[in-house]
Design a protein around this motif. Structure first.
Motif, PDB file in Angstrom:
ATOM      1  N   UNK A 128      49.555  41.620  45.757  1.00  0.00           N
ATOM      2  CA  UNK A 128      50.188  42.818  46.298  1.00  0.00           C
ATOM      3  C   UNK A 128      49.165  43.917  46.547  1.00  0.00           C
ATOM      4  N   UNK A 129      48.156  43.995  45.685  1.00  0.00           N
ATOM      5  CA  UNK A 129      47.098  44.993  45.891  1.00  0.00           C
ATOM      6  C   UNK A 129      46.304  44.692  47.163  1.00  0.00           C
ATOM      7  N   UNK A 163      38.364  51.128  50.207  1.00  0.00           N
ATOM      8  CA  UNK A 163      37.604  51.458  49.003  1.00  0.00           C
ATOM      9  C   UNK A 163      38.469  51.250  47.756  1.00  0.00           C
ATOM     10  N   UNK A 164      39.724  51.671  47.824  1.00  0.00           N
ATOM     11  CA  UNK A 164      40.631  51.485  46.696  1.00  0.00           C
ATOM     12  C   UNK A 164      40.880  50.017  46.392  1.00  0.00           C
ATOM     13  N   UNK A 165      41.085  49.206  47.440  1.00  0.00           N
ATOM     14  CA  UNK A 165      41.302  47.771  47.240  1.00  0.00           C
ATOM     15  C   UNK A 165      40.045  47.115  46.678  1.00  0.00           C
ATOM     16  N   UNK A 166      38.876  47.569  47.113  1.00  0.00           N
ATOM     17  CA  UNK A 166      37.613  47.018  46.595  1.00  0.00           C
ATOM     18  C   UNK A 166      37.476  47.295  45.095  1.00  0.00           C
ATOM     19  N   UNK A 171      37.994  45.085  39.450  1.00  0.00           N
ATOM     20  CA  UNK A 171      38.588  45.041  38.120  1.00  0.00           C
ATOM     21  C   UNK A 171      39.523  43.875  37.879  1.00  0.00           C
ATOM     22  N   UNK A 172      39.637  42.949  38.846  1.00  0.00           N
ATOM     23  CA  UNK A 172      40.562  41.824  38.700  1.00  0.00           C
ATOM     24  C   UNK A 172      40.044  40.826  37.670  1.00  0.00           C
ATOM     25  N   UNK A 307      43.696  51.799  38.900  1.00  0.00           N
ATOM     26  CA  UNK A 307      42.977  52.941  39.467  1.00  0.00           C
ATOM     27  C   UNK A 307      42.640  52.688  40.939  1.00  0.00           C
ATOM     28  N   UNK A 308      42.120  51.495  41.208  1.00  0.00           N
ATOM     29  CA  UNK A 308      41.787  51.164  42.593  1.00  0.00           C
ATOM     30  C   UNK A 308      43.013  51.123  43.478  1.00  0.00           C
TER      31      UNK A 308
END
Length: 363
Positions: A128-129, A163-166, A171-172, A307-308
């Protein structure tokens, strides 16, 4: 007399308020149904394909089962029961079908195949992210096909989402290159499909209802999926014992029914509200699925993940806000143009009556 007049006015105002309330409640109902069915299909597909759960590792076959079921039901409704009439538009010729509907169906089949395959490698929450990149893909492909105008502010917004998805990917806990590649491919194919729908169908005035959309698109998806299935999964299926690959009719039947209902819900939601409403509802659905994945499926969701995704979420929210403002401005411009047109017609009627000799002599 005044009391009667005020009562009639109050009754008219109450009727309008009731109509608006009913429309709002229906919109929320459409959104809720779509969120429920979309989440159900996602979790159900994850259950079927994940090796740690049901473990049926044939995503193309699963997608073909869905498309075969949708094709059969749509054919039954349109051709046998005749509950819905197939479009009789002269635009839907064989040449138009091959040049417009087939490319859209092919992209849809690739999107479904890749997205279903990703469930074998990635968690529901992380998928989903990654789907937050859909506006980035749609905007980029829209600019490439000249359906969107390039703007520095829009590109900066797209970069913030990326940038947020990266950060979320960094952090995955269960990062898998194959799964990420498959999901990114699914996003790219789906974004291209959405842009081509605008170019090949919407711009030409072709609109299909939920059943006729499945009637035309689902068989095309099934035919397109036969090609990779013959090379990728058929040899594996032939090599395995029949007992080990026999699908559970209850599980696959209910799963196909959910997929069919979701297709109807998508077209219903967009038809009764708007594609923008579905985008906004999709953000709510993503958060709900992330919470479900963490609390029920017990997928690992890290603080860096959240956070991302929060950064990407803000970018997607701003993207939807800009789209909403653009739609409002377009609607206001359309109403202003209609008002100008009506005023012009009124002036023409007045000028015509002034120049009428009969009217002047009578005066």
């Amino acid at each position: 007399m005044r009391r009667e007049g005020s009562g009639a006015g109050d009754g008219g105002g109450a009727a309008v308020a009731d109509g608006v309330l009913k429309k709002v409640l229906l919109s929320y109902a459409y959104v809720a149904i779509w969120i429920f069915l979309s989440a159900t299909v996602i979790v159900y597909n994850k259950y079927i394909l994940d090796p740690r759960m049901y473990g049926w590792p044939f995503p193309i076959s699963l997608t073909m089962i869905h498309m075969a079921f949708c094709s059969a039901v749509a054919f039954l409704v349109v051709r046998v029961l005749r509950l819905v009439e197939a479009p009789s538009s002269p635009s839907m010729t064989r040449a138009f079908y091959l040049s417009s509907v087939v490319p859209i169906g092919a992209l849809y089949s690739l999107s479904l195949w890749f997205s279903n395959s990703a469930y074998m490698y990635l968690s529901v929450s992380f998928i989903q992210m990654l789907k937050a990149l859909m506006p980035v893909a749609v905007y980029s492909i829209g600019v490439f096909f000249k359906k969107e105008s390039f703007k520095s502010a829009s590109m900066l917004n797209m970069l913030s989402i990326s940038f947020g998805v990266a950060i979320a990917a960094y952090g995955e806990a269960r990062f898998d290159v194959t799964g990420v590649s498959l999901q990114l491919g699914a996003v790219a194919f789906e974004a291209t499909r959405l842009v081509l729908i605008q170019i090949l169908l919407t711009s030409k005035g072709i609109s299909l209802n939920p059943i006729t959309s499945l009637y035309y698109v689902a068989p095309c998806c099934l035919a397109c999926l036969l090609v990779p299935w013959s090379f990728v999964e058929l040899p594996v299926l032939r090599a395995r014992p029949a007992a080990s690959i026999r699908p559970d009719l209850l599980i696959f039947g209910t799963n196909s029914l959910c997929a069919f209902a979701l297709n109807l819900a998508v077209f219903l939601l967009v038809g009764k509200t708007s594609a923008l409403t579905m985008n906004i509802a999709g953000v709510v659905k993503d958060w709900l699925l992330i919470a479900f994945s963490w609390s029920v499926i017990r997928d690992t969701v890290t603080a860096v993940n959240l956070f991302g995704y929060a950064i990407a979420f803000l970018g997607v929210g701003y993207y939807n806000h800009v789209k909403l403002q653009a739609l409002k401005a377009k609607e206001a411009q359309k109403k202003a143009a209609q008002a100008d047109e009506e005023a012009g017609k009124l002036l023409e009627q007045v000028d015509g009556s002034d120049s009428d000799p009969k009217a002047n002599s009578q005066a």
